[in-house]
Design an enzyme around this catalytic site. Structure first.
Site, PDB file in Angstrom:
ATOM      1  N   SER A 152       1.038  -1.129   0.004  1.00  0.00           N
ATOM      2  CA  SER A 152       0.269  -0.289  -0.206  1.00  0.00           C
ATOM      3  C   SER A 152       0.860   1.169   0.054  1.00  0.00           C
ATOM      4  O   SER A 152       2.423   0.914   0.315  1.00  0.00           O
ATOM      5  CB  SER A 152      -0.943  -0.138   1.060  1.00  0.00           C
ATOM      6  OG  SER A 152      -1.464   1.803   1.133  1.00  0.00           O
ATOM      7  N   TYR A 165      -3.471  -0.626   9.776  1.00  0.00           N
ATOM      8  CA  TYR A 165      -3.520  -0.776   8.182  1.00  0.00           C
ATOM      9  C   TYR A 165      -2.299  -0.377   8.042  1.00  0.00           C
ATOM     10  O   TYR A 165      -0.945  -1.094   7.111  1.00  0.00           O
ATOM     11  CB  TYR A 165      -4.062  -0.097   7.817  1.00  0.00           C
ATOM     12  CG  TYR A 165      -3.950  -0.543   5.699  1.00  0.00           C
ATOM     13  CD1 TYR A 165      -5.433  -1.696   5.474  1.00  0.00           C
ATOM     14  CD2 TYR A 165      -3.627   0.624   5.280  1.00  0.00           C
ATOM     15  CE1 TYR A 165      -5.678  -1.794   4.166  1.00  0.00           C
ATOM     16  CE2 TYR A 165      -3.626  -0.128   3.627  1.00  0.00           C
ATOM     17  CZ  TYR A 165      -5.029  -0.803   3.342  1.00  0.00           C
ATOM     18  OH  TYR A 165      -4.680  -1.460   1.533  1.00  0.00           O
TER      19      TYR A 165
END
Length: 271
Positions: A152, A165
């Site tokens: 990510s 996350y």
């Protein structure tokens, strides 16, 4: 298609296949002639996905499995080997963020619920490591295979409000490099491990923080687009080509990389 980029006939295991990203990649793999093993913990989502992929004329197997349960994954692996005899590709797509692990704009980190932190870090990081252990072992015995993980932009620099996350995806980037090195040193150049790092795509998990109820962009969206040189969000299908490339012979000397698919977000300082 140029044979160099072909994945035709390859057996591809896709975790999280019932989700938006997993579904998009599964469709593209079926269209490219791969044999797809769709794995999801949610039976209803899995059934719909298998029906959709089969309608495309694909050779598809749907298996209910839990990426956080080693025994479940081992059972899936044996089912695949019994039918197709090998596993060529593993796509670790299962993951994502959870609402309870996303901080409100004015919420201090110190008030975050530990249970939510553990859920999101466990799902993303261990949900990548465990399948890599199970299916990667088979690839090590075959002396061939390709594993693709999902990192990510949150692994490149700090993105506010998503601490769990961010930490999990950073771990996936590091694990990708570590696993790539481990496999190449011990089992030769036939087993490769890479990752893609998506930029900003609007999906079910982030829609509420990027799009207002009236359809207009949130302040967070405006900040994202201001740092994206292409000036737009990505379309989920724009990840498919990068993933297929990394799984093909065209990428035979590529291992341990994290490939940004981000419209230039990771390259731009904002100035």
């Amino acid at each position: 298609m140029n044979e160099m980029f072909s994945i035709e006939g390859k057996v591809a295991v896709i975790t999280g296949a019932g989700g938006v990203l997993g579904g998009s990649i599964a469709r593209s793999f079926v269209e490219a002639g791969a044999k797809v093993v769709a794995i999801d913990i949610r039976q209803e989502n899995l059934d719909k996905r298998v029906e959709e992929l089969t309608a495309l004329g694909g050779d598809v197997m749907g298996v209910t499995g839990n990426v956080l349960d080693i025994e479940s994954l081992e059972n899936v692996a044996q089912t695949i080997l019994s039918k197709w005899g090998c596993i060529d590709i593993l796509l670790n797509i299962a993951g994502g963020n959870l609402p309870g692990a996303t901080l409100a704009p004015d919420q201090p980190f110190f008030d975050m619920k530990i249970a939510d932190w553990e859920k999101v870090t466990n799902l993303n990081l261990n949900g990548t490591v465990y399948p890599s252990m199970v299916f990667g072992k088979i690839m090590s015995e075959q002396k061939k295979g390709s594993i693709i993980n999902i990192s990510s932009m949150a692994a490149y620099s700090a993105i506010t409000r998503v601490p769990g996350y961010s930490v999990a995806k950073t771990g996936i980037s590091n694990f990708t490099q570590w696993m790539a090195t481990e496999m190449a040193l011990k089992y030769g150049d036939g087993v490769r491990v890479n990752a893609v790092a998506p930029g900003f795509f609007i999906g079910d998990q982030n829609r509420a923080v990027l799009i207002n109820p009236d359809g207009s962009l949130t302040d967070r969206s405006k900040k994202v687009l201001a740092k994206t040189p292409m000036g737009r969000f990505g379309d989920i299908s724009e990840l498919n080509g990068a993933v297929q490339f990394l799984c093909s012979e065209a990428a035979s000397f590529i291992t341990g990389v994290v490939l940004p698919v981000d419209g230039g977000f990771s390259a731009f300082s904002g100035v």
